[in-house]
Motif scaffolding. Sequence first.
Motif, PDB file in Angstrom:
ATOM      1  N   LEU A 282       0.830  -1.204   0.000  1.00 19.74           N
ATOM      2  CA  LEU A 282       0.000   0.000   0.000  1.00 19.74           C
ATOM      3  C   LEU A 282       0.868   1.258   0.000  1.00 19.74           C
ATOM      4  O   LEU A 282       0.615   2.208  -0.747  1.00 19.74           O
ATOM      5  CB  LEU A 282      -0.919  -0.015   1.212  1.00 19.74           C
ATOM      6  CG  LEU A 282      -2.118   0.944   1.209  1.00 19.74           C
ATOM      7  CD1 LEU A 282      -3.089   0.603   0.079  1.00 19.74           C
ATOM      8  CD2 LEU A 282      -2.836   0.894   2.555  1.00 19.74           C
ATOM      9  N   ILE A 283       1.913   1.252   0.813  1.00 20.79           N
ATOM     10  CA  ILE A 283       2.826   2.403   0.871  1.00 20.79           C
ATOM     11  C   ILE A 283       3.534   2.600  -0.463  1.00 20.79           C
ATOM     12  O   ILE A 283       3.642   3.725  -0.972  1.00 20.79           O
ATOM     13  CB  ILE A 283       3.851   2.210   2.002  1.00 20.79           C
ATOM     14  CG1 ILE A 283       3.159   2.275   3.362  1.00 20.79           C
ATOM     15  CG2 ILE A 283       4.957   3.259   1.917  1.00 20.79           C
ATOM     16  CD1 ILE A 283       4.058   1.897   4.522  1.00 20.79           C
ATOM     17  N   ALA A 284       4.039   1.502  -1.043  1.00 27.29           N
ATOM     18  CA  ALA A 284       4.807   1.591  -2.291  1.00 27.29           C
ATOM     19  C   ALA A 284       3.979   2.164  -3.434  1.00 27.29           C
ATOM     20  O   ALA A 284       4.423   3.072  -4.155  1.00 27.29           O
ATOM     21  CB  ALA A 284       5.341   0.207  -2.667  1.00 27.29           C
ATOM     22  N   LEU A 285       2.768   1.648  -3.621  1.00 26.47           N
ATOM     23  CA  LEU A 285       1.949   2.093  -4.746  1.00 26.47           C
ATOM     24  C   LEU A 285       1.323   3.461  -4.491  1.00 26.47           C
ATOM     25  O   LEU A 285       0.997   4.184  -5.445  1.00 26.47           O
ATOM     26  CB  LEU A 285       0.881   1.046  -5.055  1.00 26.47           C
ATOM     27  CG  LEU A 285       1.425  -0.318  -5.485  1.00 26.47           C
ATOM     28  CD1 LEU A 285       0.291  -1.241  -5.925  1.00 26.47           C
ATOM     29  CD2 LEU A 285       2.448  -0.184  -6.597  1.00 26.47           C
ATOM     30  N   THR A 286       1.168   3.829  -3.234  1.00 27.09           N
ATOM     31  CA  THR A 286       0.739   5.191  -2.921  1.00 27.09           C
ATOM     32  C   THR A 286       1.871   6.170  -3.196  1.00 27.09           C
ATOM     33  O   THR A 286       1.656   7.269  -3.735  1.00 27.09           O
ATOM     34  CB  THR A 286       0.299   5.301  -1.448  1.00 27.09           C
ATOM     35  OG1 THR A 286      -0.783   4.390  -1.211  1.00 27.09           O
ATOM     36  CG2 THR A 286      -0.157   6.718  -1.119  1.00 27.09           C
ATOM     37  N   LEU A 287       3.090   5.780  -2.854  1.00 21.20           N
ATOM     38  CA  LEU A 287       4.257   6.609  -3.124  1.00 21.20           C
ATOM     39  C   LEU A 287       4.433   6.853  -4.622  1.00 21.20           C
ATOM     40  O   LEU A 287       4.672   7.984  -5.058  1.00 21.20           O
ATOM     41  CB  LEU A 287       5.509   5.935  -2.549  1.00 21.20           C
ATOM     42  CG  LEU A 287       6.841   6.654  -2.777  1.00 21.20           C
ATOM     43  CD1 LEU A 287       6.847   8.004  -2.079  1.00 21.20           C
ATOM     44  CD2 LEU A 287       8.000   5.790  -2.270  1.00 21.20           C
ATOM     45  N   ALA A 288       4.278   5.787  -5.423  1.00 24.02           N
ATOM     46  CA  ALA A 288       4.405   5.921  -6.871  1.00 24.02           C
ATOM     47  C   ALA A 288       3.332   6.862  -7.426  1.00 24.02           C
ATOM     48  O   ALA A 288       3.593   7.687  -8.305  1.00 24.02           O
ATOM     49  CB  ALA A 288       4.304   4.550  -7.537  1.00 24.02           C
ATOM     50  N   PHE A 289       2.114   6.739  -6.903  1.00 28.36           N
ATOM     51  CA  PHE A 289       1.017   7.609  -7.340  1.00 28.36           C
ATOM     52  C   PHE A 289       1.327   9.067  -7.017  1.00 28.36           C
ATOM     53  O   PHE A 289       1.123   9.962  -7.857  1.00 28.36           O
ATOM     54  CB  PHE A 289      -0.276   7.178  -6.655  1.00 28.36           C
ATOM     55  CG  PHE A 289      -1.462   8.041  -6.962  1.00 28.36           C
ATOM     56  CD1 PHE A 289      -2.226   7.823  -8.101  1.00 28.36           C
ATOM     57  CD2 PHE A 289      -1.831   9.075  -6.119  1.00 28.36           C
ATOM     58  CE1 PHE A 289      -3.323   8.623  -8.398  1.00 28.36           C
ATOM     59  CE2 PHE A 289      -2.931   9.869  -6.390  1.00 28.36           C
ATOM     60  CZ  PHE A 289      -3.674   9.650  -7.534  1.00 28.36           C
TER      61      PHE A 289
END
Length: 226
Positions: free
Chosen positions: A97-104
């Motif tokens: 969740l953190i990784a894909l939120t960061l990418a977004f």
Amino acid sequence: MTPSVMPANRRVAGLVKLACLVAIVVVGNLLTRGIVDGLDMTIRPTTEPMLHRIIMTSMAAYILLMAIPFVPGVEIGLALMMILGPKIVPLVYGCTLIALTLAFLVGRLLPEATITRFLRDVRLVKAAGFLESFQGLDADQRLARLMEKSPRRLVPWLLRHRYLTLMLAINLPGNVVLGGGGGLALMAGMSKLFSFHRYLLMLAVAISPIPLLLMVFGDRIANWPI
């Protein structure tokens, strides 16, 4: 500096930028494979302290690699869940969740002028011009413009149901060819078509099937060979 030299310098700069991006993707893939191979170890009481350090290091690397486009960082999370079972699932889920939120957020905050300049540097002039045509438009205007330019019936439907489309794309096997989870999240942020809160809710649901499967069936799945 003469006008003839400036385009040549821009071409060289574009090639250097492209080479750096390719190098990041290649190194990311090699690191992912190395970490997954490094997780193949026998768990004993004597190895538990080292295992904890490996898990924490792997999760930090997982967040970074998962956020990079075209890097199959998800393999690290899957390997950890299959090896350690349900007890590691919440941690992997949270890191995903953190990784894909960061990418977004990186995609959302990246200036469009920087993107178009890069596209022009690597000679993708049409793509740069297409992106420039959306500058200054809000989300509704961007969506309307995209639907006007869409040549096929399916594309407008996908745009109207973009959250569902992105959810399916994130779970699509082999989606690394589309950029992987990190690439899809980055493009979603760059598009400015997704509100942050709705994206976060969609993401929380999209990445839940495998963790839920492991939480329900537990050690039976964890004992399968990977």
